[in-house]
Design a protein around this motif. Sequence first.
Motif, mmCIF file in Angstrom:
data_model
loop_
_atom_site.group_PDB
_atom_site.id
_atom_site.type_symbol
_atom_site.label_atom_id
_atom_site.label_comp_id
_atom_site.label_asym_id
_atom_site.label_seq_id
_atom_site.Cartn_x
_atom_site.Cartn_y
_atom_site.Cartn_z
ATOM 1 N N ASP A 8 0.653 -1.281 -0.131
ATOM 2 C CA ASP A 8 0.235 -0.063 -0.114
ATOM 3 C C ASP A 8 0.954 1.221 0.047
ATOM 4 O OD1 ASP A 8 -2.185 -1.504 0.025
ATOM 5 O OD2 ASP A 8 -2.818 -1.234 2.130
ATOM 6 N N GLU A 9 2.041 1.431 0.902
ATOM 7 C CA GLU A 9 2.877 2.624 0.978
ATOM 8 C C GLU A 9 3.426 2.667 -0.428
ATOM 9 O OE1 GLU A 9 7.068 3.096 3.060
ATOM 10 O OE2 GLU A 9 5.227 2.871 4.496
ATOM 11 N N LEU A 10 3.772 1.450 -1.059
ATOM 12 C CA LEU A 10 4.260 1.764 -2.632
ATOM 13 C C LEU A 10 3.465 1.907 -3.674
ATOM 14 C CD1 LEU A 10 6.931 -0.957 -2.412
ATOM 15 C CD2 LEU A 10 7.177 1.486 -2.066
ATOM 16 N N GLY A 11 1.999 1.929 -3.129
ATOM 17 C CA GLY A 11 1.060 2.037 -4.098
ATOM 18 C C GLY A 11 0.580 1.002 -5.095
ATOM 19 N N ILE A 12 1.236 -0.437 -4.650
ATOM 20 C CA ILE A 12 0.923 -1.553 -5.343
ATOM 21 C C ILE A 12 -0.424 -1.959 -5.035
ATOM 22 C CG2 ILE A 12 1.571 -3.844 -5.422
ATOM 23 C CD1 ILE A 12 4.793 -2.744 -4.715
ATOM 24 N N ASP A 13 -1.164 -2.287 -6.021
ATOM 25 C CA ASP A 13 -2.631 -2.946 -5.995
ATOM 26 C C ASP A 13 -2.450 -4.464 -5.421
ATOM 27 O OD1 ASP A 13 -5.272 -3.682 -6.083
ATOM 28 O OD2 ASP A 13 -5.492 -3.122 -7.943
ATOM 29 N N LYS A 14 -3.080 -4.797 -4.258
ATOM 30 C CA LYS A 14 -2.953 -5.994 -3.778
ATOM 31 C C LYS A 14 -3.627 -7.079 -4.519
ATOM 32 C CE LYS A 14 -6.348 -5.590 0.098
ATOM 33 N NZ LYS A 14 -7.176 -6.467 0.218
ATOM 34 N N ASP A 15 -4.553 -6.761 -5.211
ATOM 35 C CA ASP A 15 -5.482 -7.520 -6.015
ATOM 36 C C ASP A 15 -4.806 -7.662 -7.125
ATOM 37 O OD1 ASP A 15 -7.624 -7.501 -4.172
ATOM 38 O OD2 ASP A 15 -8.619 -5.864 -5.127
ATOM 39 N N GLU A 16 -3.928 -7.172 -7.670
ATOM 40 C CA GLU A 16 -3.203 -7.416 -8.917
ATOM 41 C C GLU A 16 -2.127 -8.173 -8.469
ATOM 42 O OE1 GLU A 16 -0.182 -4.875 -12.156
ATOM 43 O OE2 GLU A 16 -2.003 -3.826 -11.293
ATOM 44 N N VAL A 17 -1.579 -7.961 -7.528
ATOM 45 C CA VAL A 17 -0.371 -8.856 -7.012
ATOM 46 C C VAL A 17 -0.850 -10.214 -6.862
ATOM 47 C CG1 VAL A 17 1.139 -9.414 -5.095
ATOM 48 C CG2 VAL A 17 0.956 -7.135 -5.869
ATOM 49 N N SER A 18 -2.018 -10.334 -6.274
ATOM 50 C CA SER A 18 -2.961 -11.741 -5.810
ATOM 51 C C SER A 18 -3.205 -12.166 -7.233
ATOM 52 C CB SER A 18 -4.256 -11.308 -5.232
ATOM 53 O OG SER A 18 -4.732 -12.682 -4.991
ATOM 54 N N ALA A 19 -3.563 -11.493 -8.237
ATOM 55 C CA ALA A 19 -3.664 -12.177 -9.691
ATOM 56 C C ALA A 19 -2.415 -12.560 -10.035
ATOM 57 C CB ALA A 19 -4.471 -11.121 -10.582
ATOM 58 N N ARG A 20 -1.580 -11.837 -10.026
ATOM 59 C CA ARG A 20 -0.081 -12.261 -10.887
ATOM 60 C C ARG A 20 0.556 -13.562 -9.991
ATOM 61 N NH1 ARG A 20 2.464 -8.502 -14.058
ATOM 62 N NH2 ARG A 20 1.385 -6.635 -14.014
ATOM 63 N N PHE A 21 0.055 -13.722 -8.750
ATOM 64 C CA PHE A 21 0.869 -15.115 -8.011
ATOM 65 C C PHE A 21 -0.488 -16.189 -8.129
ATOM 66 C CE2 PHE A 21 3.715 -12.051 -7.229
ATOM 67 C CZ PHE A 21 4.923 -12.838 -7.149
ATOM 68 N N VAL A 22 -1.498 -16.054 -8.753
ATOM 69 C CA VAL A 22 -2.880 -16.715 -8.651
ATOM 70 C C VAL A 22 -3.307 -17.010 -7.511
ATOM 71 C CG1 VAL A 22 -3.518 -19.151 -10.054
ATOM 72 C CG2 VAL A 22 -1.391 -18.074 -10.761
ATOM 73 N N GLY A 23 -3.318 -16.025 -6.752
ATOM 74 C CA GLY A 23 -4.028 -16.329 -5.187
ATOM 75 C C GLY A 23 -2.926 -16.675 -4.203
ATOM 76 N N ASN A 24 -1.607 -16.807 -4.588
ATOM 77 C CA ASN A 24 -0.824 -17.366 -3.539
ATOM 78 C C ASN A 24 -0.118 -16.304 -2.958
ATOM 79 O OD1 ASN A 24 1.210 -18.706 -1.990
ATOM 80 N ND2 ASN A 24 1.574 -20.322 -3.583
ATOM 81 N N MET A 25 -0.735 -15.571 -1.987
ATOM 82 C CA MET A 25 -0.229 -14.329 -1.303
ATOM 83 C C MET A 25 1.062 -14.805 -0.468
ATOM 84 S SD MET A 25 -1.897 -12.120 -2.532
ATOM 85 C CE MET A 25 -1.819 -10.675 -1.544
ATOM 86 N N ASP A 26 1.056 -16.063 0.082
ATOM 87 C CA ASP A 26 2.588 -16.411 0.805
ATOM 88 C C ASP A 26 3.711 -16.338 -0.303
ATOM 89 O OD1 ASP A 26 1.106 -16.849 3.080
ATOM 90 O OD2 ASP A 26 0.842 -18.930 2.842
ATOM 91 N N LEU A 27 3.466 -16.743 -1.536
ATOM 92 C CA LEU A 27 4.427 -16.847 -2.358
ATOM 93 C C LEU A 27 4.918 -15.241 -2.990
ATOM 94 C CD1 LEU A 27 6.619 -18.101 -4.450
ATOM 95 C CD2 LEU A 27 4.543 -18.468 -6.126
ATOM 96 N N ALA A 28 3.773 -14.580 -3.155
ATOM 97 C CA ALA A 28 4.023 -13.093 -3.238
ATOM 98 C C ALA A 28 4.718 -12.581 -2.053
ATOM 99 C CB ALA A 28 2.568 -12.369 -3.436
ATOM 100 N N ALA A 29 4.353 -12.696 -1.144
ATOM 101 C CA ALA A 29 5.202 -12.299 0.081
ATOM 102 C C ALA A 29 6.640 -12.558 0.111
ATOM 103 C CB ALA A 29 4.443 -12.289 1.365
#
Length: 56
Positions: A8-29
Amino acid sequence: MTIIEFWDELGIDKDEVSARFVGNMDLAAKCTMKYIDDNTFNELQTAMAEQNYSGI
């Protein structure tokens, strides 16, 4: 600070991140943390600004 707050601080859309990692937020993190201290882009910008092309 959580990874979501960091994005959020960087202006990154978490929904877009989630989509890029096919919902795997642990991998995105995990990927975010891997590159969080990487200064390569800053070094590239500095080298380009100084026209130090051998430093690239």
